[in-house]
Structure formats: structure tokens, C-alpha cells
Design a protein around this motif. Structure first.
Motif, PDB file in Angstrom:
ATOM      1  N   ASP A 187       0.983  -1.241   0.322  1.00 34.76           N
ATOM      2  CA  ASP A 187      -0.840  -0.274  -0.277  1.00 34.76           C
ATOM      3  C   ASP A 187       0.822   1.286  -0.453  1.00 34.76           C
ATOM      4  O   ASP A 187       0.903   2.227   1.185  1.00 34.76           O
ATOM      5  CB  ASP A 187      -0.542   0.047   0.900  1.00 34.76           C
ATOM      6  N   PRO A 188       1.818   1.593  -1.615  1.00 43.92           N
ATOM      7  CA  PRO A 188       2.748   2.726  -0.691  1.00 43.92           C
ATOM      8  C   PRO A 188       1.791   3.899  -1.116  1.00 43.92           C
ATOM      9  O   PRO A 188       2.288   4.830  -0.365  1.00 43.92           O
ATOM     10  CB  PRO A 188       3.922   2.419  -2.107  1.00 43.92           C
ATOM     11  N   ASP A 189       1.036   4.597  -1.121  1.00 42.61           N
ATOM     12  CA  ASP A 189       0.002   5.520  -1.664  1.00 42.61           C
ATOM     13  C   ASP A 189      -1.074   5.191  -0.784  1.00 42.61           C
ATOM     14  O   ASP A 189      -1.830   6.023  -0.499  1.00 42.61           O
ATOM     15  CB  ASP A 189      -0.735   5.711  -2.863  1.00 42.61           C
ATOM     16  N   ALA A 190      -0.951   4.969   0.596  1.00 42.21           N
ATOM     17  CA  ALA A 190      -1.259   4.695   1.608  1.00 42.21           C
ATOM     18  C   ALA A 190      -2.805   4.708   1.475  1.00 42.21           C
ATOM     19  O   ALA A 190      -3.374   5.833   1.713  1.00 42.21           O
ATOM     20  CB  ALA A 190      -1.215   5.672   3.072  1.00 42.21           C
ATOM     21  N   SER A 191      -3.378   4.118   1.234  1.00 43.58           N
ATOM     22  CA  SER A 191      -5.040   4.313   0.335  1.00 43.58           C
ATOM     23  C   SER A 191      -6.087   3.442   1.755  1.00 43.58           C
ATOM     24  O   SER A 191      -7.259   3.921   1.539  1.00 43.58           O
ATOM     25  CB  SER A 191      -4.832   3.019  -1.608  1.00 43.58           C
ATOM     26  N   ILE A 363      14.565   4.265  -0.173  1.00 43.05           N
ATOM     27  CA  ILE A 363      15.344   4.577  -0.481  1.00 43.05           C
ATOM     28  C   ILE A 363      16.565   2.871  -1.097  1.00 43.05           C
ATOM     29  O   ILE A 363      16.338   3.354  -2.595  1.00 43.05           O
ATOM     30  CB  ILE A 363      17.213   4.901   0.243  1.00 43.05           C
ATOM     31  N   THR A 364      16.833   2.140  -0.364  1.00 44.70           N
ATOM     32  CA  THR A 364      16.797   0.726  -0.815  1.00 44.70           C
ATOM     33  C   THR A 364      16.380   0.429  -2.185  1.00 44.70           C
ATOM     34  O   THR A 364      16.760  -0.714  -2.777  1.00 44.70           O
ATOM     35  CB  THR A 364      17.624  -0.097   0.481  1.00 44.70           C
ATOM     36  N   THR A 365      14.947   0.847  -1.604  1.00 46.90           N
ATOM     37  CA  THR A 365      13.788   0.131  -2.475  1.00 46.90           C
ATOM     38  C   THR A 365      14.151   0.170  -3.857  1.00 46.90           C
ATOM     39  O   THR A 365      13.957  -0.123  -4.859  1.00 46.90           O
ATOM     40  CB  THR A 365      12.240  -0.188  -2.234  1.00 46.90           C
ATOM     41  N   LEU A 366      14.054   1.464  -3.859  1.00 39.60           N
ATOM     42  CA  LEU A 366      14.384   2.548  -5.392  1.00 39.60           C
ATOM     43  C   LEU A 366      16.028   1.992  -6.103  1.00 39.60           C
ATOM     44  O   LEU A 366      15.188   1.821  -7.062  1.00 39.60           O
ATOM     45  CB  LEU A 366      14.338   4.037  -4.733  1.00 39.60           C
ATOM     46  N   ALA A 367      16.839   1.442  -4.613  1.00 38.02           N
ATOM     47  CA  ALA A 367      17.734   1.365  -6.181  1.00 38.02           C
ATOM     48  C   ALA A 367      17.837  -0.253  -6.386  1.00 38.02           C
ATOM     49  O   ALA A 367      18.030  -0.336  -7.441  1.00 38.02           O
ATOM     50  CB  ALA A 367      18.586   1.075  -4.922  1.00 38.02           C
ATOM     51  N   TRP A 368      17.172  -1.175  -5.755  1.00 38.13           N
ATOM     52  CA  TRP A 368      16.738  -2.563  -6.661  1.00 38.13           C
ATOM     53  C   TRP A 368      15.111  -2.027  -8.079  1.00 38.13           C
ATOM     54  O   TRP A 368      15.358  -3.096  -8.738  1.00 38.13           O
ATOM     55  CB  TRP A 368      16.560  -2.943  -5.224  1.00 38.13           C
ATOM     56  N   SER A 375      10.740  -6.361 -13.263  1.00 34.62           N
ATOM     57  CA  SER A 375       9.020  -5.048 -12.549  1.00 34.62           C
ATOM     58  C   SER A 375      10.015  -5.139 -11.604  1.00 34.62           C
ATOM     59  O   SER A 375      10.328  -5.286 -10.385  1.00 34.62           O
ATOM     60  CB  SER A 375       8.398  -5.796 -12.747  1.00 34.62           C
ATOM     61  N   GLU A 376       9.154  -3.325 -11.184  1.00 34.43           N
ATOM     62  CA  GLU A 376       9.907  -2.939  -9.679  1.00 34.43           C
ATOM     63  C   GLU A 376       8.912  -3.367  -9.062  1.00 34.43           C
ATOM     64  O   GLU A 376       9.252  -4.233  -7.536  1.00 34.43           O
ATOM     65  CB  GLU A 376       9.045  -1.656 -10.086  1.00 34.43           C
ATOM     66  N   ASN A 377       7.936  -4.442  -9.248  1.00 39.39           N
ATOM     67  CA  ASN A 377       6.977  -4.638  -8.328  1.00 39.39           C
ATOM     68  C   ASN A 377       7.911  -6.396  -7.813  1.00 39.39           C
ATOM     69  O   ASN A 377       8.073  -6.447  -6.335  1.00 39.39           O
ATOM     70  CB  ASN A 377       5.660  -5.517  -9.138  1.00 39.39           C
ATOM     71  N   ILE A 378       8.167  -7.074  -8.875  1.00 38.48           N
ATOM     72  CA  ILE A 378       8.858  -8.368  -8.115  1.00 38.48           C
ATOM     73  C   ILE A 378      10.291  -7.995  -7.701  1.00 38.48           C
ATOM     74  O   ILE A 378      10.324  -8.963  -6.657  1.00 38.48           O
ATOM     75  CB  ILE A 378       9.435  -8.606  -9.309  1.00 38.48           C
ATOM     76  N   SER A 379      11.223  -6.611  -7.817  1.00 32.99           N
ATOM     77  CA  SER A 379      12.108  -6.019  -7.563  1.00 32.99           C
ATOM     78  C   SER A 379      11.586  -5.868  -5.433  1.00 32.99           C
ATOM     79  O   SER A 379      12.587  -6.274  -4.984  1.00 32.99           O
ATOM     80  CB  SER A 379      13.114  -4.962  -7.821  1.00 32.99           C
ATOM     81  N   SER A 380      10.707  -4.589  -5.290  1.00 34.21           N
ATOM     82  CA  SER A 380       9.864  -4.903  -3.976  1.00 34.21           C
ATOM     83  C   SER A 380       9.625  -5.911  -3.701  1.00 34.21           C
ATOM     84  O   SER A 380      10.242  -5.681  -1.965  1.00 34.21           O
ATOM     85  CB  SER A 380       8.955  -3.829  -4.137  1.00 34.21           C
ATOM     86  N   PHE A 381       9.083  -7.020  -4.263  1.00 26.86           N
ATOM     87  CA  PHE A 381       8.904  -7.811  -3.045  1.00 26.86           C
ATOM     88  C   PHE A 381       9.932  -8.525  -2.199  1.00 26.86           C
ATOM     89  O   PHE A 381      10.293  -8.969  -1.440  1.00 26.86           O
ATOM     90  CB  PHE A 381       8.080  -8.599  -3.587  1.00 26.86           C
ATOM     91  N   ILE A 382      10.651  -9.222  -3.337  1.00 30.88           N
ATOM     92  CA  ILE A 382      12.244 -10.159  -2.902  1.00 30.88           C
ATOM     93  C   ILE A 382      12.778  -9.367  -2.023  1.00 30.88           C
ATOM     94  O   ILE A 382      13.153  -9.326  -0.843  1.00 30.88           O
ATOM     95  CB  ILE A 382      13.008  -9.847  -3.909  1.00 30.88           C
TER      96      ILE A 382
END
Length: 485
Positions: A187-191, A363-368, A375-382
Motif C-alpha cells: 500500500d505505497p499510496d496509503a490508500s 532508498i534501498t527499495t528504489l535502488a532495487w 519489474s519494480e513490483n518483483i524487485s520490491s517484493f524480493i
């Protein structure tokens, strides 16, 4: 408005205390201890690192203790490899500039000698209890090594250790890092807001993630020390290797940018005046403070935590266990933190938050997201999974440490059992504290633990130096000979 002013006043006080504790006196003391112990031990981190890495995976068959040397190391690594490697490195680079990474490595290099000394003393001065388990760490080598008149200093360390585990390293920072990663993914947008505290809003992802992690932590912690060791020995090696592989993918995919990245690190590490660009206001002092501070937070060299786990190792040899303990700093900071820092710098993730509107995990999430080839979703999930497992094992490891400190202060099993439940409660409420306050509180107790431990390391360094030199001078102490004893 009044609540906001109260919170602001509290944060200001915490900032002031943090600045005092982690001022130049402690920074100089930690570096001086590492340099001094490097000299006294003959720079074991250079000349005997290879042997240490071999000892790490080759256990003694007839040593006295509760767990194997590798098991003790994994227990120590479970407490050190955590949010400091993922969130702390990012925070250090953004607050202290890219040069903070170099100072982190300098502190780790000398910190390896400090860790060696801590592991050595943990075995030499540990105490075997009536039920067969071993109790050791700074409180024991202060009391038995320095003498009974220093028992007050040993108790002071134990008190700081209990509080650090409960309010700093072991609970709040770890669960805060976990829930931030979970929230950023789901929930990155805090919805989906569950509730608010003042101006702070908390999503259902944060709430559910915090409750689930707390429940799993409770299942392990309530099971006692043996269950903690078993879980750590399985999870820590697997997740460390997994994390290193993914960060290496980022670094190796930016090979051509490595020279310029290293140049920026060195340049900012020795900047005597404020620089511009991504490091506005960054100076040499701030780079050193944040780099050394976050480095010590990550590898805990000089804090006296690792020897608490080392004291349980099945070994008869203080030098051998000192070498194994030393590898913890090498793995944690020299390898993992360096790769994390390079991934952030090579992808330029640190430059995306120059206005100060950042949290370390972002910051680390953005780097990954920018560095991995999917995809960004897979990187963030790992990354979320890596951080969750790292931080989870740190929660377990620091419960071990703080319980041992509490055991030194009191033999009451009822008190220790009650503490476990309070510790679990601290994990439960951890996600709802602000990041800046969390890290500053953790820094404060890091520093407070370091003072009594470093005093003991200086006082006992002569003993460590003599016995270490005698050990390596005796050629019969070859690794193959030892393993057959």
C-alpha cells in the motif's frame, strides 16, 4: 497542536542525547580500540582471515559448550544482519553523504580486531551454570577479568544490554523496518488507513504485517534459547546468500560506473567543508559520525553483544572462537553493507531524496527497482522478504542477548519469563513510532553499551595479545591438527 509540540520537544531531546552519546569522544574511542587491538593481536583481520573463514565452517568435535561454533556465529549474525544492512546503510549515506560508506568500512576493518577480542574473552571468562548452560559476555569478562571491584561496571553493561534489546536494536527498529517494507509494497499510496495517531496515519498493511511478525516472533521466543538458535542457523545463511546474490546483480550490471562511484565515496569521505548536490551540508565530521555510527549499529563491533552468543560455543580454544566471531563483522559490513551501499550509489537512489523527505527503506527499495532487470513490483517484493527475514532473526537474536544480560542481573526465572512477554509487546507497538526517533534511540543505547565494554577491552588487551601471539607462534595449532583433537 499541543500534541505536536510535545512530540517535537521529545524528538529534540532525543536528538540532543544522540548527538552527545555519539559525539567525537565515542567515535575516537571505538576507532582507537580497533586500532589498538589490531596492533596487540598482530592484525589478525589481515593475516588470519582465511583461517578464520575455515574455522567458521569446521566445528570442534569435543569442545565444551551448548552450540557449535557455526551455530554461535549464526546466532550472533541473526542479531547483526538486519535493518542496519538495508535501512541503516541507506540512512547513513543520505544523512552523512556517500563518504559515510568509506568510514563504515574503516570502522569495520578495525572492528574485526575488536570482535576477535570480544570472542576471545567470551570463552576465556565464561561461566558454566549448574544446569550445564554457559553464561558469558562483557559482564563476565569485566567481573572475572578485571576483578570483583568492577562488578558495578559489569552490571551497568547488563542493564544497558537489557534496555537496548527492549527499546532499541532488538525490537522497535527491526519491526519498524519490516512494516515499512511491507507497507511500501502492498500500500505505497496509503490508500487503506486503519487508524491515526496525531498526524501519523497507519495502513492496514502496517497493522497486519506487525501483528503477523509479532506472532511468529512470540512462537520462537517463548520456546527459549534453543529454538532461537535452531531458527537462526537455518534462516540466516540462506537469506544472507540470497541477499548477496541479488545485490551482486545490481553491482555487476553497473560495472562501468563503479570507478566514478568509488571516487565520489572517497572524495566525500574527506571533504572538510559542506558540499553541494546530493550531499548538501555534508562535512567530514557528519560523514564519520553517520558512517561509524550506522556501521557499529550493523556489525555491533565494540558493543559487546556478539560475545554473549560466542560464550555458548562448543570450543576449548579462545583464539579459535575469537577468529570465528571476527568473521561476523567481515560478513555483515565488509560484504553485505558494502554491496548495499554500492547498489544505492550506482543506481543514484540516494540523489532522489535530497530534500530530506526519505525513509531508509525507500532508498534501498528504489535502488532495487532501478537496478534489477525485472519489474519494480518483483524487485520490491524480493527486498521486502529479505528485510523481513533479516529483521525477524535480529528480533530473535537480541532477545537472546538481553535475556542473558538479565540472567546476569537476576537468576529469577519468573523475571526472565515476564521479560519475554514485555519484549514481545515492544515488538507489537514498534511500527507506530517515527523512524527518526527509532534510529536515534537505538543509537543512544548502542553507545551506552559500548562504554563499559570498551573499557574492559583496553584493560584486558595485554592478555589477549600475549595469548594470541603464543597461539600463532606454536605451529602445532594448524587447522588440521586442531580439528583432530
Amino acid at each position: 497542536m499541543n500534541d505536536f509540540l510535545v512530540q517535537l520537544s521529545f524528538n529534540d531531546v532525543i536528538d540532543m542525547i544522540d548527538g552527545w552519546v555519539w559525539g567525537w569522544p565515542l567515535i575516537i574511542l571505538i576507532l582507537a580500540a580497533g586500532i589498538w587491538l589490531s596492533v596487540r593481536t598482530g592484525f589478525v583481520q589481515i593475516f588470519h582471515l582465511g583461517k578464520a573463514l575455515r574455522f567458521m565452517v569446521e566445528n570442534e568435535n569435543d569442545g565444551d559448550g551448548e552450540v557449535t561454533s557455526f551455530g554461535a556465529l549464526c546466532t550472533a549474525l541473526s542479531a547483526t544482519i538486519g535493518t542496519g544492512n538495508i535501512v541503516g546503510v541507506a540512512t547513513a549515506i543520505c544523512l552523512g553523504g556517500r563518504g559515510a560508506l568509506l568510514w563504515m568500512l574503516v570502522a569495520a576493518f578495525f572492528g574485526m580486531a575488536t570482535k576477535y577480542t570480544e570472542g576471545f574473552l567470551a570463552i576465556k571468562y565464561r561461566d558454566k551454570k549448574s544446569d550445564g548452560h554457559y553464561l558469558g559476555g562483557p559482564f563476565m569478562y569485566i567481573e572475572k577479568g578485571m576483578g570483583a571491584k568492577w562488578k558495578w561496571l559489569a552490571k551497568l553493561f547488563a542493564v544497558f544490554g537489557v534496555v537496548a534489546g527492549l527499546l532499541g536494536i532488538g525490537t522497535i527498529t527491526q519491526i519498524n523496518g519490516i512494516t515499512s517494507a511491507i507497507n511500501n509494497f502492498f500500500d505505497p499510496d496509503a490508500s487503506h488507513i486503519a487508524f491515526s495517531i496525531g498526524e501519523n496515519r497507519f495502513t492496514w498493511a502496517t497493522v497486519i504485517g506487525g501483528v503477523v511478525v509479532t506472532l511468529f516472533a512470540a512462537l520462537v521466543i517463548i520456546g527459549g534459547i534453543k529454538r532461537i538458535a535452531k531458527v537462526s542457523e537455518i534462516v540466516v545463511p540462506f537469506m544472507a546468500i540470497t541477499y548477496i546474490v541479488f545485490v551482486l546483480i545490481i553491482v555487476l550490471s553497473h560495472l562501468s560506473s563503479i570507478p566514478s562511484a568509488l571516487n565520489s565515496v572517497v572524495k566525500m569521505a574527506f571533504s572538510m567543508k559542506a558540499v553541494t548536490g546530493a550531499g548538501v551540508g555534508i562535512t567530514l565530521k557528519l560523514a564519520m559520525q553517520k558512517g561509524i555510527g550506522r556501521g557499529v549499529f550493523s556489525n555491533e563491533a565494540g558493543l559487546g553483544s556478539a560475545p554473549i552468543a560466542a560464550a555458548a560455543a562448543k570450543t576449548k580454544d579462545s583464539v579459535r572462537q575469537g577468529l570465528v566471531t571476527m568473521t561476523g563483522t567481515f560478513i555483515d559490513t565488509i560484504v553485505i553493507c558494502t554491496l548495499t551501499g554500492l547498489s544505492i550509489i550506482l543506481t543514484g537512489a540516494d540523489e532522489a531524496f535530497v530534500d530530506g523527505s526519505f525513509e531508509g527503506v525507500n532508498i534501498t527499495t528504489l535502488a532495487w527497482q532501478k537496478g534489477l532487470p525485472w519489474s519494480e513490483n518483483i524487485s520490491s517484493f524480493i527486498l521486502m522478504l529479505c528485510l523481513t527475514f533479516f529483521a525477524f532473526t535480529t528480533i530473535l537474536g537480541w532477545d537472546y542477548y538481553s535475556e542473558r544480560c538479565l540472567e546476569y542481573l537476576t537468576d529469577s526465572k519468573k523475571v526472565i519469563k515476564a521479560y519475554r512477554y514485555i519484549y514481545i509487546l515492544a515488538v507489537l507497538i514498534g511500527p507506530y513510532l517515527t523512524v527518526s526517533a527509532v534510529w536515534n534511540i537505538a543509537d543512544i543505547f548502542n553507545g551506552l553499551m559500548a562504554f563499559p565494554n570498551l573499557i574492559a577491552l583496553f584493560v584486558l588487551s595485554g592478555i589477549v595479545g600475549r595469548e594470541t601471539r603464543a597461539y600463532f607462534k606454536n605451529k602445532n595449532h594448524d587447522i588440521k591438527d586442531i580439528s583432530k583433537k
